[in-house]
Design an enzyme around this catalytic site. Structure first.
Site, mmCIF file in Angstrom:
data_model
loop_
_atom_site.group_PDB
_atom_site.id
_atom_site.type_symbol
_atom_site.label_atom_id
_atom_site.label_comp_id
_atom_site.label_asym_id
_atom_site.label_seq_id
_atom_site.Cartn_x
_atom_site.Cartn_y
_atom_site.Cartn_z
ATOM 1 N N ASP A 1 0.822 -1.208 0.000
ATOM 2 C CA ASP A 1 0.000 0.000 0.000
ATOM 3 C C ASP A 1 0.857 1.258 0.000
ATOM 4 O OD1 ASP A 1 -2.222 -1.486 -0.112
ATOM 5 O OD2 ASP A 1 -2.690 -1.367 2.047
ATOM 6 N N CYS A 2 1.970 1.184 0.741
ATOM 7 C CA CYS A 2 2.828 2.376 0.791
ATOM 8 C C CYS A 2 3.883 2.398 -0.312
ATOM 9 C CB CYS A 2 3.451 2.514 2.171
ATOM 10 S SG CYS A 2 4.126 0.984 2.825
ATOM 11 N N TYR A 3 4.170 1.247 -0.908
ATOM 12 C CA TYR A 3 5.135 1.181 -2.023
ATOM 13 C C TYR A 3 4.471 0.470 -3.202
ATOM 14 C CZ TYR A 3 8.822 2.173 1.438
ATOM 15 O OH TYR A 3 9.599 2.733 2.403
#
Ligand code: SF4
Ligand code: SF4
Lengths: 135, 391
Positions: free
Chosen positions: B130-132
């Site tokens: 989700d963050c990368y």
């Protein structure tokens, strides 16, 4: 005057002496034996530097051919790319003719092209690919 | 002679008064002046080595792309790097082989090319988070556009090493070079009397935090090296006979020079890397001077038969480096020629450069923050469990 380098191959037994004797005596050639590999019951190999008049060299090679000895002229040579060399000495471990040696004071590699048999062992044993074959 | 401290020696270096010589030069100086006079006069002895050291590699941080990627598989010029650390960190080992060129190109070449300022192809994959969110990236990096790049070598500067020969009927291709059949040659790898840990055999001055010359840059001893084995048999002079102490070294890749880091390919063995290392030894007292005055004729190693495929190879002969350097060793009544694997010429060049840097006040000595172990137990790997079972 001309100078060539040849390898002679002959069956078991040492026939190097009569060959070199005839080349010197009958054809007025200067012979320098660079390498002799004569093992009983096996093929013999002799590497020679032959120097003399072009015509005499040709006659000498014809003589070698006639007595049934195979020969091969050196067409390749080994090139030492000195600038890339780190002078580690790994190639001197395999050089059969001492063409590659370490200088015992400076510990740099020295290469005497005249002594080289173009066996190519150094090409593979140099970790930096500094020795290469020129065609 | 009174004890000279690291601080006193550094003060002399700063004021341009330090007397610095190489571990080669000290041998003659001691012969001429004797130990105590030389110990009073000399402040620092420089040591060096330039040999193939497989246990080397580099940590690198690539910076974040947009959108960012949590790299979990990384290749540099088709050579796999280990990416099981943070998002854009990786470690590439010197001996890792290219997936396309095999033994022609590997981790050591990537490191050499990076030092030389070349562009290197970076390819990375990710499972995406989700963050990368990014799942793949292909780009080029060089030493200007990356963040940190530092060499971290788990085992360098071996204190002495075996000599190798081959009794079998076939050529052996090893990390000790090409070994010709029937004791056709003997190879050895050391700078002997110039080698760092042979000049400080009990690790009195070389320890964690020692500033060193590595690959042309200033780096540090990070830890004891892997397989550090101070318990090796030692001669009366305290010098180990065979492989003993090792150092883990760290240094900034961006400050390095290709002249002192070279990728190496050993036929049918694989890739290694020549690492140029220089370590200054402060002459704190007479004992240190005596250690640095050691010469090749007083340093011994064992010749092993590398055709024996077991861990316990028999020792064929114990010889001094003066004998190995002579070019011939008598083995089983036959004269066998010897050849070095590490470059004494380059080691001397490094010892000279380091000497000059200290004389010029550009390189100060550091007192170790902690010593590396002087005793240990070497473990061996025994095979347990079901044979060849992977899971
Ligand atoms: S092995 Fe290669 S690098 Fe080493 S001395 Fe020979 S030519 Fe030079
Ligand atoms: S090819 Fe290399 S190893 Fe063979 S003789 Fe010439 S220099 Fe020596």
């Amino acid at each position: 005057m001309k100078k060539i380098k040849v390898s002679l191959f002959y069956p078991a037994g040492d026939v190097s002496k009569p060959i070199t004797y005839h080349l010197v005596k009958d054809f007025d050639l200067v012979i320098n034996i660079l390498h002799a590999d004569i093992s009983l019951n096996k093929m013999g190999k002799l590497v020679l530097d032959i120097e003399g008049e072009e015509e005499n060299i040709e006659k000498g090679l014809k003589f070698i051919d006639e007595i049934g000895i195979k020969y091969k002229m050196f067409t390749k040579s080994i090139i030492w790319q000195e600038d890339d060399c780190v002078h580690c000495g790994a190639c001197t471990a395999v050089c059969p003719s001492n063409a590659l040696k370490m200088d015992k004071t400076e510990w740099n590699l020295t290469f005497e092209q005249e002594k080289c048999l173009v066996c190519e062992l150094c090409v593979k044993s140099c970790p930096l690919n500094v020795m290469c074959v020129s065609l | 002679m009174a004890y000279k401290s690291f601080d006193e020696i550094n003060e002399k270096i700063k004021s341009g008064k330090a007397v610095v010589v190489t571990a080669d030069e000290i041998v003659d100086i001691v012969e001429e002046k004797g130990i105590s006079k030389a110990a009073k006069e000399i402040d620092v002895v420089t040591t060096a080595t330039f040999g193939p050291m497989c246990s080397s590699g580099m940590f690198i941080n690539f910076g974040h792309s947009d959108p960012p990627i949590r790299m979990n598989k990384v290749w540099l010029n088709d050579v796999p790097a280990y990416a099981g650390i943070a998002a854009v960190d990786a470690y590439i080992g010197a001996t890792e082989l290219s997936e396309t060129k095999g033994m022609e190109y590997g981790g050591a070449h990537v490191i050499e090319d990076l030092i030389a300022g070349k562009d290197i192809k970076l390819y990375a994959e990710s499972y995406g988070t989700d963050c990368y969110p990014r799942k793949e990236i292909s780009t080029y990096i060089n030493k200007e556009n990356i963040n940190q790049a530092y060499m971290f070598n788990p085992r360098n500067a071996y204190q002495n090493y075996n000599a190798a020969t081959n009794s079998s009927d076939r050529i052996l291709y090893t990390y000790m070079g090409t070994l010709l059949p029937q004791y056709g040659n003997i190879t050895y790898s050391t700078s002997g009397q110039l080698s760092p840990l042979l000049n400080d055999p009990t690790y009195r001055t070389i320890g964690i935090g020692t500033r060193v010359f590595i690959g042309g840059a200033q780096g540090y001893v990070a830890w004891e090296g892997t397989q550090h084995n101070p318990g090796q048999t030692r001669g009366e002079n305290g010098v180990p006979v065979g492989s003993a102490g090792t150092l883990a070294l760290i240094g900034d890749i961006k400050m390095m020079d290709k002249r002192f880091i070279r990728a190496a390919v050993y036929e049918k063995y694989g890739i290694s890397m020549f690492v140029g290392i220089g370590i200054p030894i402060p002459i704190l007292d007479e004992e240190m001077l005596k250690f640095t005055a050691v010469k090749d004729s007083e340093i011994f190693t064992n010749i092993y038969d590398y055709s024996v495929p077991n861990r316990a190879r028999p020792v064929l002969k114990t010889v001094s480096y003066a004998e190995l350097r002579s070019g011939n060793i008598e083995l089983n009544g036959k004269s066998v020629s010897t050849a070095p694997m590490s470059s004494l010429k380059k080691a001397r060049e490094i010892a000279d450069i380091l000497k000059q840097q200290i004389i010029n006040g550009e390189f100060l000595l550091t007192q170790p923050v902690s010593a590396i172990p002087a005793a240990n137990k070497m473990n061996r790997l025994d095979v347990r469990g079901v044979e060849n079972e992977k899971d």
